[in-house]
Design a protein around this motif. Structure first.
Motif, PDB file in Angstrom:
ATOM      1  N   ASP A  15       0.830  -1.204   0.000  1.00  0.00           N
ATOM      2  CA  ASP A  15       0.000   0.000   0.000  1.00  0.00           C
ATOM      3  C   ASP A  15       0.869   1.261   0.000  1.00  0.00           C
ATOM      4  OD1 ASP A  15      -2.355  -1.391  -0.036  1.00  0.00           O
ATOM      5  OD2 ASP A  15      -2.704  -1.262   2.133  1.00  0.00           O
ATOM      6  N   LEU A  16       1.937   1.251   0.803  1.00  0.00           N
ATOM      7  CA  LEU A  16       2.831   2.409   0.867  1.00  0.00           C
ATOM      8  C   LEU A  16       3.507   2.665  -0.482  1.00  0.00           C
ATOM      9  CD1 LEU A  16       4.626   2.101   4.338  1.00  0.00           C
ATOM     10  CD2 LEU A  16       2.675   3.527   3.714  1.00  0.00           C
ATOM     11  N   LEU A  17       3.978   1.594  -1.108  1.00  0.00           N
ATOM     12  CA  LEU A  17       4.626   1.753  -2.411  1.00  0.00           C
ATOM     13  C   LEU A  17       3.646   2.317  -3.436  1.00  0.00           C
ATOM     14  CD1 LEU A  17       6.700  -1.576  -2.546  1.00  0.00           C
ATOM     15  CD2 LEU A  17       7.578   0.735  -2.149  1.00  0.00           C
ATOM     16  N   GLU A  18       2.415   1.832  -3.412  1.00  0.00           N
ATOM     17  CA  GLU A  18       1.402   2.340  -4.331  1.00  0.00           C
ATOM     18  C   GLU A  18       1.105   3.817  -4.056  1.00  0.00           C
ATOM     19  OE1 GLU A  18      -0.092   1.009  -6.866  1.00  0.00           O
ATOM     20  OE2 GLU A  18       0.330  -1.127  -6.717  1.00  0.00           O
ATOM     21  N   GLU A  31       2.682  13.032   5.044  1.00  0.00           N
ATOM     22  CA  GLU A  31       1.757  12.854   3.924  1.00  0.00           C
ATOM     23  C   GLU A  31       1.358  11.390   3.789  1.00  0.00           C
ATOM     24  OE1 GLU A  31       3.237  16.513   0.973  1.00  0.00           O
ATOM     25  OE2 GLU A  31       4.092  14.489   0.780  1.00  0.00           O
ATOM     26  N   LEU A  32       2.342  10.510   3.919  1.00  0.00           N
ATOM     27  CA  LEU A  32       2.060   9.073   3.846  1.00  0.00           C
ATOM     28  C   LEU A  32       1.147   8.637   4.982  1.00  0.00           C
ATOM     29  CD1 LEU A  32       5.218   6.997   2.847  1.00  0.00           C
ATOM     30  CD2 LEU A  32       2.995   7.075   1.720  1.00  0.00           C
ATOM     31  N   PRO A  41       4.617   6.086  13.703  1.00  0.00           N
ATOM     32  CA  PRO A  41       5.622   5.066  14.033  1.00  0.00           C
ATOM     33  C   PRO A  41       5.536   3.833  13.124  1.00  0.00           C
ATOM     34  CG  PRO A  41       4.630   5.921  16.033  1.00  0.00           C
ATOM     35  CD  PRO A  41       3.815   6.453  14.899  1.00  0.00           C
ATOM     36  N   THR A  42       4.317   3.439  12.781  1.00  0.00           N
ATOM     37  CA  THR A  42       4.141   2.282  11.893  1.00  0.00           C
ATOM     38  C   THR A  42       4.685   2.581  10.507  1.00  0.00           C
ATOM     39  OG1 THR A  42       2.157   1.584  13.085  1.00  0.00           O
ATOM     40  CG2 THR A  42       2.455   0.703  10.868  1.00  0.00           C
ATOM     41  N   ILE A  43       4.343   3.754   9.966  1.00  0.00           N
ATOM     42  CA  ILE A  43       4.842   4.164   8.648  1.00  0.00           C
ATOM     43  C   ILE A  43       6.367   4.216   8.661  1.00  0.00           C
ATOM     44  CG2 ILE A  43       4.896   6.033   6.962  1.00  0.00           C
ATOM     45  CD1 ILE A  43       2.208   4.901   6.961  1.00  0.00           C
ATOM     46  N   ARG A  63      12.212  13.644   2.158  1.00  0.00           N
ATOM     47  CA  ARG A  63      11.066  12.983   1.543  1.00  0.00           C
ATOM     48  C   ARG A  63      11.450  11.547   1.168  1.00  0.00           C
ATOM     49  NH1 ARG A  63       7.139  16.741  -0.047  1.00  0.00           N
ATOM     50  NH2 ARG A  63       6.303  15.377  -1.663  1.00  0.00           N
ATOM     51  N   TYR A  64      10.467  10.715   0.995  1.00  0.00           N
ATOM     52  CA  TYR A  64      10.712   9.322   0.631  1.00  0.00           C
ATOM     53  C   TYR A  64      10.289   9.081  -0.818  1.00  0.00           C
ATOM     54  CZ  TYR A  64      11.672   8.162   5.488  1.00  0.00           C
ATOM     55  OH  TYR A  64      12.238   8.086   6.747  1.00  0.00           O
TER      56      TYR A  64
END
Length: 249
Positions: A15-18, A31-32, A41-43, A63-64
């Protein structure tokens, strides 16, 4: 319970990659967190793992972004998808006599992943692996027409609308109007917008795992209105078959 948590973590990673991809390739941690509706913390923990494995990277501005190891996975997946559609592309050439291409969305561009060339000496010379702007190609506009106008505005905000030829669309208003016409009739037309003297008809592939389109293209002397009348039903049949194959793969 441990297995269920593991599966949940894997789903969150994808989900994060998408989400990073949907945001144009780079995002902040906050933002994520907002988009994913997960605690910071989870992100952060998931991103740290992705960065350590090379599937994400942290930029100098904190930024990531997507990481380089995803490139190889994407290239292999595109090649496999391109091979899957080869029979339909060859069928288009046999029935229509012009070059057939399969292209997918790659960030804010379109990338050609498979091709069946026309037997004619004079033909379109787009090669597999070429990345092009979405607004100036038939396949790109067919893909854009699958998005809503706000997503189109975001892409244009990042890429601009550079003119490939004198016929290219160069304003957002003109692009949105063209996309509305594409949605209404079901196919896109590139009339010398990428390459002078070349006309292209393209359709999105329904149900593809990533936004994908197929095109047939050639010199305007051969690819005229009579050609379009023959090509559109054949093209519609081809994208339907490719979509069904992708769904079953």
């Amino acid at each position: 319970m441990a297995e269920a948590e593991g599966v949940k973590s894997v789903a969150r990673v994808f989900d994060l990659l998408e989400l990073i991809a949907d945001a144009g390739g780079d995002v902040t941690l906050s933002e994520l967190s907002t988009m994913a509706e997960l605690p910071l913390p989870t992100i952060h923990r998931l991103l740290r793992t992705l960065v350590s494995l090379g599937y994400a990277r942290q930029l100098a501005n904190r930024r990531y972004a997507l990481g380089p190891r995803l490139v190889r996975l994407g290239e292999v997946a595109n090649r496999q998808f391109g091979q899957l559609a080869r029979p339909q592309l060859k069928g288009l050439v046999e029935r229509l006599g012009e070059t057939a291409n399969l292209a997918t969305l790659d960030g804010d561009r379109v990338i050609y992943v498979s091709q069946a060339p026309s037997p004619h000496a004079m033909r379109m010379f787009t090669e597999v692996g070429r990345r092009s702007y979405l607004h100036s190609t038939g396949v790109g506009k067919a893909i854009l027409a699958e998005l809503d106008d706000e997503q189109v505005r975001e892409i244009v905000g990042r890429t601009g609308l550079p003119a490939e030829t004198e016929h290219s669309i160069t304003t957002l208003e003109a692009l949105l109007a063209d996309l509305a016409e594409i949605r209404a009739r079901g196919y896109a037309i590139d009339d010398g917008e990428q390459e002078i003297g070349v006309r292209c008809y393209a359709m999105a592939v329904p149900g593809a795992p990533v936004p994908t389109a197929v095109s047939v293209s050639g010199p305007i002397a051969r690819v005229d209105e009579d050609f379009a009348a023959r090509a559109i039903p054949v093209l519609r049949e081809a994208v339907r078959e490719i979509g069904a194959l992708a769904a079953a793969a």
